[in-house]
Scaffold this motif. Structure first.
Motif, PDB file in Angstrom:
ATOM      1  N   LYS A 277      60.963  32.524 -22.484  1.00 12.35           N
ATOM      2  CA  LYS A 277      60.095  33.206 -23.444  1.00 12.35           C
ATOM      3  C   LYS A 277      59.609  34.545 -22.891  1.00 12.35           C
ATOM      4  O   LYS A 277      59.619  35.567 -23.587  1.00 12.35           O
ATOM      5  N   ALA A 278      59.221  34.544 -21.619  1.00 10.45           N
ATOM      6  CA  ALA A 278      58.737  35.783 -20.995  1.00 10.45           C
ATOM      7  C   ALA A 278      59.845  36.829 -20.914  1.00 10.45           C
ATOM      8  O   ALA A 278      59.618  38.016 -21.197  1.00 10.45           O
ATOM      9  N   ALA A 279      61.059  36.402 -20.537  1.00  6.82           N
ATOM     10  CA  ALA A 279      62.179  37.344 -20.416  1.00  6.82           C
ATOM     11  C   ALA A 279      62.535  37.959 -21.763  1.00  6.82           C
ATOM     12  O   ALA A 279      62.810  39.166 -21.859  1.00  6.82           O
ATOM     13  N   LYS A 280      62.529  37.141 -22.800  1.00 12.47           N
ATOM     14  CA  LYS A 280      62.811  37.676 -24.139  1.00 12.47           C
ATOM     15  C   LYS A 280      61.745  38.692 -24.544  1.00 12.47           C
ATOM     16  O   LYS A 280      62.045  39.721 -25.154  1.00 12.47           O
ATOM     17  N   GLY A 281      60.500  38.408 -24.169  1.00 13.43           N
ATOM     18  CA  GLY A 281      59.417  39.331 -24.478  1.00 13.43           C
ATOM     19  C   GLY A 281      59.525  40.650 -23.739  1.00 13.43           C
ATOM     20  O   GLY A 281      59.000  41.669 -24.192  1.00 13.43           O
ATOM     21  N   LYS A 282      60.219  40.638 -22.611  1.00  8.55           N
ATOM     22  CA  LYS A 282      60.390  41.864 -21.819  1.00  8.55           C
ATOM     23  C   LYS A 282      61.566  42.708 -22.301  1.00  8.55           C
ATOM     24  O   LYS A 282      61.790  43.800 -21.782  1.00  8.55           O
ATOM     25  N   GLY A 283      62.341  42.172 -23.251  1.00 11.63           N
ATOM     26  CA  GLY A 283      63.371  42.992 -23.877  1.00 11.63           C
ATOM     27  C   GLY A 283      64.802  42.747 -23.449  1.00 11.63           C
ATOM     28  O   GLY A 283      65.684  43.548 -23.792  1.00 11.63           O
ATOM     29  N   PHE A 284      65.094  41.658 -22.722  1.00 13.36           N
ATOM     30  CA  PHE A 284      66.482  41.347 -22.398  1.00 13.36           C
ATOM     31  C   PHE A 284      67.248  41.016 -23.676  1.00 13.36           C
ATOM     32  O   PHE A 284      66.722  40.329 -24.566  1.00 13.36           O
ATOM     33  N   LEU A 285      68.490  41.479 -23.771  1.00 14.90           N
ATOM     34  CA  LEU A 285      69.326  41.137 -24.921  1.00 14.90           C
ATOM     35  C   LEU A 285      69.677  39.662 -24.925  1.00 14.90           C
ATOM     36  O   LEU A 285      69.834  39.046 -25.977  1.00 14.90           O
TER      37      LEU A 285
END
Length: 315
Positions: A277-285
């Protein structure tokens, strides 16, 4: 002559290390033993073509599932690595052989026979070679393209830390579809876990790939359960995004033998979900964060999802 099936000869640098007891694996980390016709067929093609796979050499827990589907990650440039990372099960030492000029062709032939839509090619570190094996990577990419033009190619490379800048340029110029280089762990653990590498060099390598070819997908991964904390993992995510990395993988570290780096803890599925969830929030495709996640696990499906995510972001 070394026998790489004997742990003391496979990892001579670890022979005198104290034993690190291996904790019992929790239910969520256990996998079935590799069996099945698909597994046997894939294994036969690898043996017939005299190819090495990281699936076997690194003791990947997903080998049964992947090989049953005809997916295998080719490991080029031999089976002996010049680095001595404390987490890794690949044999270490001075490679006994020069690079095999016929290997790119054999890899390409195996890819064609397996009918792969997406292939992952990785390698040992070859610090004994001036370009670190960059030209060999490029030749392998071109050989696959020639025999299987519709197959997408993902490479998982060394850090080329002792090589001239032209080495990375040659690999990128060969146009793999995905350029992967793993950071492996948080920077504070590098001296113990990855002593032959440098965190910021690896980060800069990924950033430079994007500078050389902004259209190329970049990917990197880390293991957790080595002794890092959550804050350090989040900092690695931020560092990757600053380097324009598209895809992050996060998986549980599993200790190959008593002589390898200890498992600090088994990270729960809930904590992996929070990392995702955190990684998606940081903008990873694309994000893959589960206990059994590995760099090439479901790589083809994830590549297709990453393509769709980029298209959606551009529209």
């Amino acid at each position: 002559m070394r026998d790489l099936k004997i742990p003391e000869q496979r990892h001579p640098e670890k022979a005198k290390r104290p034993d690190n007891p291996q904790p019992k694996k929790p239910a969520w980390i256990r996998v079935k033993a590799p069996v099945g016709q698909g597994y046997q067929a894939t294994r036969k093609i690898m043996r017939d073509h005299k190819l090495v796979t990281v699936c076997e050499e690194a003791g990947c827990p997903n080998v049964g599932e992947c090989w049953n589907q005809g997916h295998a990650t080719m490991m080029i440039m031999g089976e002996v690595c010049t680095r001595a990372c404390t987490f890794c099960n690949i044999a270490t030492g001075k490679p006994p052989d020069d690079l095999d000029v016929f290997e790119p062709g054999r890899v390409a032939d195996a890819v064609k026979k397996l009918g792969l839509k997406h292939v992952v090619v990785t390698s040992v570190d070859r610090d004994d070679i001036e370009d670190g094996g960059a030209a060999h990577f490029a030749q392998t990419i071109r050989a696959i393209r020639k025999q299987s033009p519709s197959t997408t190619i993902e490479i998982l490379t060394p850090d080329f830390i002792r090589c001239p800048s032209e080495a990375l340029e040659e690999v990128v110029a060969a146009k793999p579809d995905v350029f992967n280089h793993n950071l492996e762990t948080v920077p504070s653990l590098y001296p113990e876990v990855r002593p032959g590498a440098r965190y910021f060099h690896s980060l800069r390598l990924l950033q430079r790939v994007k500078e050389l070819d902004p259209t190329m997908f970049t990917k990197s991964g880390i293991m957790v359960g080595l002794g890092e904390d959550r804050q350090a993992v989040h900092q690695v995510m931020d560092d990757m995004r600053a380097a324009n990395v598209d895809f992050i993988t996060i998986g549980q570290y599993l200790q190959p033998t008593l002589k390898h780096h200890r498992v600090d803890r088994f990270v729960t599925p809930e904590e992996f979900a929070s990392y995702e969830k955190a990684a998606k929030g940081k903008g990873f495709l694309m994000v893959s964060a589960t206990p059994l996640t590995r760099s090439s696990y479901h790589a083809g499906d994830d590549f297709a999802k990453m393509q769709k995510a980029r298209q959606a972001a551009q529209n």
